[in-house]
Scaffold this motif. Structure first.
Motif, short mmCIF file in Angstrom:
data_model
loop_
_atom_site.label_atom_id
_atom_site.label_comp_id
_atom_site.label_asym_id
_atom_site.label_seq_id
_atom_site.Cartn_x
_atom_site.Cartn_y
_atom_site.Cartn_z
N VAL A 60 31.74 42.63 51.73
CA VAL A 60 32.31 41.92 50.58
C VAL A 60 33.22 42.90 49.84
CG1 VAL A 60 31.78 40.63 48.49
CG2 VAL A 60 30.17 40.59 50.40
N ASN A 61 34.48 42.47 49.67
CA ASN A 61 35.46 43.39 49.09
C ASN A 61 35.92 42.93 47.70
OD1 ASN A 61 37.45 45.22 48.55
ND2 ASN A 61 38.73 44.75 50.33
N LEU A 62 35.36 43.59 46.66
CA LEU A 62 35.84 43.32 45.29
C LEU A 62 36.54 44.58 44.77
CD1 LEU A 62 32.93 41.31 43.57
CD2 LEU A 62 34.61 40.53 45.20
N GLY A 63 37.12 45.33 45.68
CA GLY A 63 37.77 46.60 45.33
C GLY A 63 39.22 46.41 44.93
N GLN A 64 40.11 46.74 45.85
CA GLN A 64 41.55 46.63 45.57
C GLN A 64 41.87 45.24 44.99
OE1 GLN A 64 44.02 46.35 49.04
NE2 GLN A 64 45.65 47.59 48.15
N GLY A 404 27.48 47.53 51.56
CA GLY A 404 28.60 46.71 52.07
C GLY A 404 29.45 46.06 50.98
N LEU A 405 29.30 46.54 49.73
CA LEU A 405 30.08 45.95 48.63
C LEU A 405 31.11 46.96 48.13
CD1 LEU A 405 30.60 43.75 46.49
CD2 LEU A 405 28.66 44.65 45.19
N ALA A 406 32.39 46.58 48.23
CA ALA A 406 33.47 47.51 47.84
C ALA A 406 33.92 47.26 46.41
CB ALA A 406 34.66 47.34 48.79
N ALA A 435 32.70 31.79 47.45
CA ALA A 435 31.78 32.33 48.47
C ALA A 435 31.77 33.86 48.43
CB ALA A 435 32.19 31.84 49.85
N THR A 436 32.92 34.45 48.18
CA THR A 436 32.99 35.93 48.13
C THR A 436 32.20 36.44 46.93
OG1 THR A 436 35.25 35.65 48.94
CG2 THR A 436 34.61 37.88 48.26
N LEU A 437 32.39 35.79 45.79
CA LEU A 437 31.69 36.24 44.58
C LEU A 437 30.18 36.04 44.74
CD1 LEU A 437 34.15 34.86 41.87
CD2 LEU A 437 33.89 37.22 42.61
N LYS A 438 29.81 34.94 45.37
CA LYS A 438 28.37 34.68 45.59
C LYS A 438 27.78 35.73 46.52
CE LYS A 438 27.43 29.99 44.38
NZ LYS A 438 27.96 28.66 44.66
#
Ligand code: PMP
Ligand code: GLN
Length: 454
Positions: A60-64, A404-406, A435-438
């Protein structure tokens, strides 16, 4: 000898190989330093590093900062029309300083917002994203030894671009005031100390760079804060480079105020925008600058001698999309009304989830970033006191590798001593599908349960 080509080349190489000439040729490696001095110490880049980590480890990518939902249909359709329509000239060079339809509509749109006449030919210049707009500004205005005031936390490239131009960055932090009543902190609780800010201005100050709404905090500077900055700019005859790429991403009915619209500021301000943020298409790299010809003429000099020109088809599609937005201005169908509404819901959901899990969020007033306090999760990631690497950076790396969370560490948006002062926060990008946020929430929830279960 190097001019020998064609059928004789093989013969020439064989001759070289068997002669003393070959060994001296192969030894002729360069030994002198090749790197220009202005690149010293800037080879590391937070985005290159964390994008690679996210690509390698994250689920899950909440980075860039980029949306993982599609851009609006009208934008994509405008691009398709430009690409495959009858006007094949859209595949060729266009005007160096901006495709005419785009500078015309930007002048009209921004003129309306700034409450003044904006001339498309002299007051607007299109760039390869806001990045190139920033680069043009620093190259055009900053001389060796000039000081540029940067408000911390700041979008990391400001410091590097000032240095590359030979200037000296001078930092002034937003000071957090922690709410006492148990309420969640807001990005509005991060404020400039007026005396501290004033103390940074001197006869060496050439410019201040302002970023409202601010990446990474999401702070939207108030009228009072902008007036404070504007008064100091006027008093010390200083330029303002105003990075407003998140201008449409403002929540809770707050108003984004353009510093160029304040008294005495048009003449000394370059305002920067980005279609990447405005239309959720960061890969298009269409940006712009708006300001008085007196300033823009120097940006044109940098632009015409470096990039010269930006992709015509993308400019045409952005122009048509702005035309649509002008016609729908303020109406519910407008993307500039719909996008912040949708993002505000995502922000509220994430704020609530983060709070529940114990990663105290700082509620952002704007942008699509949310900064959260990781203190309660610290026990899982060992601290290395006196390490050169700030704790939040170690934490963000550990989290992407093990959970696994960026995300992005807040310290990346600070310089020097402050990197280790503001080192227990990480930044999440919430411009993501539900879905990504969840999925991100599931990771944090599971982690919290593991921590609390005996
Ligand atoms: N300024 C800020 C504050 C940003 O966050 C970014 C990153 N997107 C940019 C400028 C660069 O924008 P662009 O992608 O249009 O080059
Ligand atoms: N502006 C984007 C962010 O803050 C990313 C910039 C980049 O990747 N270079 O996330």
């Amino acid at each position: 000898m190097l001019r020998r080509v064609g059928p004789s080349l093989r013969h020439f190489l064989l001759e070289m190989k068997s002669s003393a000439g070959y060994s001296s040729y192969s030894k002729a490696k360069m030994s002198r330093p090749v790197q220009a001095r202005r690149l010293e110490g800037i080879d590391k880049n937070i985005w290159v590093e964390f994008v690679k980590l996210a690509a390698t480890y994250s689920t899950v990518n909440l980075g860039q900062g980029f949306p993982d939902f599609p851009p609006p249909d009208f934008l994509k359709e405008a691009f398709m029309r430009a690409l495959s329509g009858e006007n094949h000239m859209l595949h060729q060079y266009t005007r160096a300083f901006g495709h005419l339809p785009l500078v015309k509509i930007l002048a009209q749109f921004l003129g309306k917002l700034l409450g003044r006449d904006v001339d498309p030919m002299t007051n607007v210049m299109v760039t390869v994203g806001a990045y190139q707009a920033l680069f043009c500004c620093f190259q055009a205005f900053v001389d060796e030894g000039d000081e540029v005031i940067i408000i911390e936390p700041f979008f990391d490239c400001y410091e590097v671009m000032v240095k590359m131009a030979g200037g000296l960055p001078v930092f002034v932090p937003l000071r957090p005031k922690f709410p006492k009543d148990g309420k969640l902190m807001s990005s509005a609780d991060w404020q400039l100390d007026p005396d501290e800010l004033a103390s940074k201005f001197s006869e060496r100050t050439k410019a201040i760079i302002l970023n409202s709404p601010n990446n990474p905090l999401g702070k939207v500077f108030s009228q009072g804060e902008l007036e404070l900055i504007a008064d100091l700019c006027v008093k010390h005859d200083v330029l303002c480079i105003s990075d407003e790429v998140y201008e449409w991403l403002v929540y809770d009915g707050k108003e984004h105020i353009r510093i160029a619209s304040l008294r005495g500021m048009w003449d000394r301000t370059v305002t920067i925008g980005s279609a990447g943020k405005t239309f959720s298409a960061t890969g298009w790299k269409v940006g712009w600058t708006v300001g008085p010809n007196r300033l823009l003429q120097h940006l044109r000099t940098v632009h015409q001698n470096s990039v010269y020109h930006c992709a015509t088809v993308a400019q045409e599609a952005v122009a048509q999309s702005f035309q649509r937005e002008l016609e729908l201005f303020g109406k519910p169908e407008s993307y500039f009304v719909q996008l912040p509404k949708e993002l505000q819901q995502k922000r509220d959901w994430l704020v609530q989830r983060m709070d529940a899990v114990g990663m105290k969020p700082i509620v952002p007033e704007g942008t699509y970033f949310l900064v959260a306090d990781i203190s309660e999760f610290k026990s899982d990631v060992t601290d290395v006191p006196d390490s050169d690497e700030p704790y939040d950076s170690r934490f963000a790396k550990w989290m992407v590798k093990n959970k696994g969370l960026a995300t992005i560490p807040l310290s990346s948006f600070y310089c020097g001593a402050h990197k280790n002062k503001y080192n227990h926060f990480i930044r999440f990008c919430f411009a993501k599908e539900e879905a990504t946020l969840k999925a991100a929430n599931d990771i944090l929830q599971k982690w919290k349960q593991e921590k609390t279960s005996p």
